[in-house]
Design a protein around this motif. Structure first.
Motif, PDB file in Angstrom:
ATOM      1  N   VAL A  20      47.451  54.570  19.332  1.00  0.00           N
ATOM      2  CA  VAL A  20      46.036  54.816  19.591  1.00  0.00           C
ATOM      3  C   VAL A  20      45.895  56.247  20.092  1.00  0.00           C
ATOM      4  O   VAL A  20      46.515  56.628  21.091  1.00  0.00           O
ATOM      5  N   GLY A  42      44.062  53.663  16.032  1.00  0.00           N
ATOM      6  CA  GLY A  42      42.864  53.798  16.851  1.00  0.00           C
ATOM      7  C   GLY A  42      42.631  55.250  17.194  1.00  0.00           C
ATOM      8  O   GLY A  42      43.569  56.051  17.196  1.00  0.00           O
ATOM      9  N   ALA A  52      40.352  48.499  22.784  1.00  0.00           N
ATOM     10  CA  ALA A  52      41.080  49.144  21.691  1.00  0.00           C
ATOM     11  C   ALA A  52      42.549  48.752  21.710  1.00  0.00           C
ATOM     12  O   ALA A  52      43.140  48.436  20.665  1.00  0.00           O
ATOM     13  N   VAL A  77      44.272  46.745  18.646  1.00  0.00           N
ATOM     14  CA  VAL A  77      45.375  47.372  17.919  1.00  0.00           C
ATOM     15  C   VAL A  77      46.669  46.595  18.142  1.00  0.00           C
ATOM     16  O   VAL A  77      47.461  46.392  17.214  1.00  0.00           O
ATOM     17  N   ALA A 133      42.403  47.625  14.012  1.00  0.00           N
ATOM     18  CA  ALA A 133      42.199  49.068  14.129  1.00  0.00           C
ATOM     19  C   ALA A 133      40.869  49.306  14.831  1.00  0.00           C
ATOM     20  O   ALA A 133      39.904  48.576  14.611  1.00  0.00           O
ATOM     21  N   VAL A 134      40.827  50.323  15.676  1.00  0.00           N
ATOM     22  CA  VAL A 134      39.619  50.625  16.446  1.00  0.00           C
ATOM     23  C   VAL A 134      39.405  52.134  16.443  1.00  0.00           C
ATOM     24  O   VAL A 134      40.316  52.897  16.775  1.00  0.00           O
TER      25      VAL A 134
END
Length: 233
Positions: free
Chosen positions: A96, A117, A131, A135, A140-141
């Motif tokens: 992320v 992310g 998030a 993830v 997915a973010v």
């Protein structure tokens, strides 16, 4: 918590797994604050922190985290290149990105590097933890505003020529990057464009800065990923 310090990890399980997290950020206060926020959630354990890309690779080898929270603006090895190397060495890691950068180039580069992310620094605690949960579970973010930009960028890339893949570059910089990706040397590019070598090198320095790469090879990889390099012949 100091860089590279390790917090005792909580036990892993199948469901209700405690996911181990590596935080990569070069500003100690922000890094330690972010680690503290993540560690308050009982489903995460911050097992290591790193202040550079090189140190992140070492810590990932040592701790084999499930998740990595990665800054882009790292000293030395960039966050993008660090992400690529992490995923080559540890394909199961999920990354992320957390950054100040709102650059479209950085966003696309992060996605191409394998990030799952992309959050902007200043995101509220709940958004950060959401998030990581998403993830960590395979999703997915990209945050509300980032997701809108990402959709727009991919739509634009589908209809735009490859030379527009890096919107922050000037027309001349894109031209030089295209020639670099085509295998031309700095001198050959200078001769092609009727300029002196120094002018080409100055443009290349600007290209490196905008793409957040540190050498010609990395710039060429980014360019070829975007479809550049076919017009140099």
């Amino acid at each position: 918590m100091s860089e590279s310090a390790r917090v005792p990890s909580r036990p892993h399980g199948a469901e209700g797994t405690v996911r181990q997290v590596l935080v990569v950020e070069d500003h100690p206060l922000f890094r330690e604050g972010l680690a503290a926020v993540i560690d308050l959630d009982e489903t995460f354990s911050v097992v290591a922190q790193a202040g550079s890309g090189e140190n992140a690779l070492t810590e990932a080898d040592r701790t084999t985290p499930d998740l990595v929270v990665m800054d882009l603006g790292l000293p030395g090895l960039s966050g993008i290149e660090t992400s690529r190397r992490l995923l080559r060495a540890h394909p199961d890691i999920k990354i992320v990105i957390m950054t100040m950068s709102e650059s479209d180039d950085d966003l696309l580069a992060a996605v191409r590097a394998g990030a799952r992310g992309y959050l902007l620094k200043g995101a509220p605690r709940e958004e950060v933890l959401h998030a990581l949960h998403t993830v960590g579970q395979g999703g997915a973010v990209f945050g509300h505003h980032v997701a809108e930009r990402l959709c727009g960028l991919f739509a634009a890339l589908g209809s735009a020529p490859a030379s527009k893949a890096f919107p922050t570059l000037t027309a001349r910089e894109r031209e030089i990057l295209d020639l670099l990706a085509g295998g031309l040397s700095y001198r050959q590019i200078a001769q092609r464009l009727f300029v002196v070598d120094k002018t080409v090198r100055n443009h290349v320095g600007s290209i490196f800065a905008k793409l957040q790469v540190h050498d010609r090879a990395a710039a060429i990889v980014r360019a070829r990923d975007a479809g550049l390099g076919s017009t140099a012949e």
